[in-house]
Design an enzyme around this catalytic site. Structure first.
Site, short mmCIF file in Angstrom:
data_model
loop_
_atom_site.label_atom_id
_atom_site.label_comp_id
_atom_site.label_asym_id
_atom_site.label_seq_id
_atom_site.Cartn_x
_atom_site.Cartn_y
_atom_site.Cartn_z
N LYS A 197 0.85 -1.19 0.00
CA LYS A 197 0.00 0.00 0.00
C LYS A 197 0.89 1.24 0.00
CE LYS A 197 -3.73 2.33 2.43
NZ LYS A 197 -4.71 2.25 3.51
N ARG A 207 -10.54 10.59 1.65
CA ARG A 207 -10.42 11.31 2.93
C ARG A 207 -11.70 12.08 3.21
NH1 ARG A 207 -4.40 11.57 3.22
NH2 ARG A 207 -4.02 9.36 2.93
N ARG A 218 1.10 9.79 5.78
CA ARG A 218 1.26 8.43 6.33
C ARG A 218 2.59 7.81 5.89
NH1 ARG A 218 -3.88 7.89 8.04
NH2 ARG A 218 -5.66 8.22 6.63
N GLU A 234 6.77 -6.99 0.78
CA GLU A 234 5.64 -6.87 1.71
C GLU A 234 4.59 -7.96 1.44
OE1 GLU A 234 5.00 -5.10 4.29
OE2 GLU A 234 6.08 -3.19 4.24
N LYS A 249 -2.27 -1.51 -3.81
CA LYS A 249 -3.11 -0.32 -3.78
C LYS A 249 -2.27 0.94 -3.82
CE LYS A 249 -6.24 1.91 -0.67
NZ LYS A 249 -6.77 1.94 0.63
N SER A 275 -10.14 5.80 -4.85
CA SER A 275 -11.05 6.94 -5.02
C SER A 275 -10.59 7.94 -6.08
CB SER A 275 -11.25 7.64 -3.68
OG SER A 275 -10.01 8.08 -3.14
N TYR A 314 -15.27 1.23 -7.03
CA TYR A 314 -16.53 1.93 -6.77
C TYR A 314 -17.49 1.75 -7.95
CZ TYR A 314 -13.65 3.74 -3.05
OH TYR A 314 -12.82 3.81 -1.97
C1 PBG Z 1 -7.23 3.33 5.31
C2 PBG Z 1 -7.69 3.30 3.89
C3 PBG Z 1 -7.53 4.30 2.92
C4 PBG Z 1 -8.15 3.82 1.76
C5 PBG Z 1 -8.65 2.55 2.05
N1 PBG Z 1 -8.34 2.24 3.37
C6 PBG Z 1 -7.00 5.66 3.02
C7 PBG Z 1 -5.58 5.89 3.35
O1 PBG Z 1 -4.77 4.98 3.50
O2 PBG Z 1 -5.25 7.07 3.50
C8 PBG Z 1 -8.22 4.54 0.46
C9 PBG Z 1 -9.26 4.06 -0.49
C10 PBG Z 1 -9.50 4.96 -1.63
O3 PBG Z 1 -8.84 6.00 -1.81
O4 PBG Z 1 -10.40 4.65 -2.42
N2 PBG Z 1 -8.21 2.83 6.19
#
Ligand code: PBG
Length: 325
Positions: A197, A207, A218, A234, A249, A275, A314
């Protein structure tokens, strides 16, 4: 004049020939729909940065999971948005927390007919917005976070979830969750690990979707975008720790990592079409700059072609509709 001896165009002549030689399939059963449920919502609330996506109420959530079932989707991934947040993310562990109640509702609605998955992370539940708890210096405390993840896994398992989705990128999170689940005899609950990730700008709209409280970034736990080998490492670690499915991701900016992980492990590989990837296409389509339906199918096909067995998107319901035409 020399005529070409080899003519790849022969196999493109008719729709039927093209169908016959299609290398990559996208089927509804390979798609997972992420869903947001908001604790205090009295009606579904649109998410401005994700046109067409809403924060659900417990009632509208029940409706949409039935649609997902009817459409033959592979599953749903649930995210909860609590009314109150605190430093420890207590709402995630509370059996009456919004996400755990949502899991219970959804399982009651669809049973074993649709795979129910849940985000296992603290960021929606903490007032500082980080994926873990903080030490006195304000750094994310890996090992204290693991203890809470274990409790969160137990709460989600008790609610009836099929697969938990740890997304916090803490070291050892898969092993800690597996151990917690097994100790309490939840050996049948699986782990879909967010393994590779990346710290990505493409999470921007999410967000807003979860009313994130995050200040800063992060980058001490999510990966640097340039590191492909590290993503494979990982994923291998997560398989060794007991992950049933590994995930990469975001998807589109990391298709090479999807491919490398697919070749490196022997469990199913998922990719999360996040997203920002969704909203870019929606924004361009709203302006009439892109053919929305074609862009959706092309996007999902590219993620499958790179090697993802499962795609979180989505557009899952929308794509199922398009594919059935
Ligand atoms: C963290 C999480 C995130 C997303 C899924 N799980 C946000 C992040 O790591 O900041 C992002 C999913 C998306 O952008 O569609 N719980």
């Amino acid at each position: 004049m020399d005529y070409p001896a080899i003519r790849p165009r022969r196999l493109r002549r008719t729709p039927s020939l093209r169908r016959l030689v299609a290398e990559t399939s996208v089927r509804p059963s390979q798609l997972v729909l992420p869903l947001f449920v908001r604790e205090d919502a009295t009606e579904p609330t649109p998410i401005m940065s994700m046109p067409g996506v809403v924060q659900h109420t417990r009632d509208s959530l029940k409706k949409v999971v039935n649609e997902a079932l009817q459409a033959g989707l592979g599953g749903v991934m649930l995210f909860g948005i609590p009314t109150t947040k605190d430093a420890l993310g207590s709402g995630g562990v509370d059996p009456h927390g919004v996400l755990n109640l949502a899991i219970t509702d959804v399982v009651a609605e669809v049973g074993d007919e649709l795979t129910v998955m849940s985000d296992l992370c603290l960021d929606e539940f903490t007032d500082h917005g980080h994926c873990g708890v903080l030490d006195p210096d304000g750094n994310v405390d890996n090992d204290r976070t693991l203890e809470i993840y274990g409790q969160m896994a137990l709460a989600q398992a008790a609610a009836g979830v099929d697969l938990v989705g740890p997304s916090g990128m803490m070291d050892g999170q898969v092993a800690a969750i597996r151990q917690a689940l097994d100790t309490e005899e939840h050996t049948g609950v699986g782990i879909l690990a967010y393994s590779a990730k990346y710290a990505s700008a493409f999470y921007g709209p999410f967000r807003e979707a979860v009313d994130s409280a995050l200040q800063g970034d992060r980058r001490t736990y999510q990966q640097d975008g340039g590191n492909g080998l590290e993503g494979v490492r990982e994923a291998r670690l997560d398989v060794a720790e007991g992950a049933d499915i590994v995930m990469v991701k975001p998807a589109l900016a990391y298709l090479d990592v999807v491919r490398a992980v697919r070749q490196a492990v022997d469990v199913p590989v998922a990719a999360y079409n996040v997203s920002g990837e969704y909203s870019m296409v929606e924004a361009a389509a709203a302006n009439g700059w892109i053919d929305r339906d074609a862009a959706i199918i092309e996007t999902l096909t590219s993620i499958r072609r790179a090697g993802a067995d499962i795609v979180l998107t989505y557009w899952a319901l929308e794509a199922a509709r398009l594919l059935s035409r």
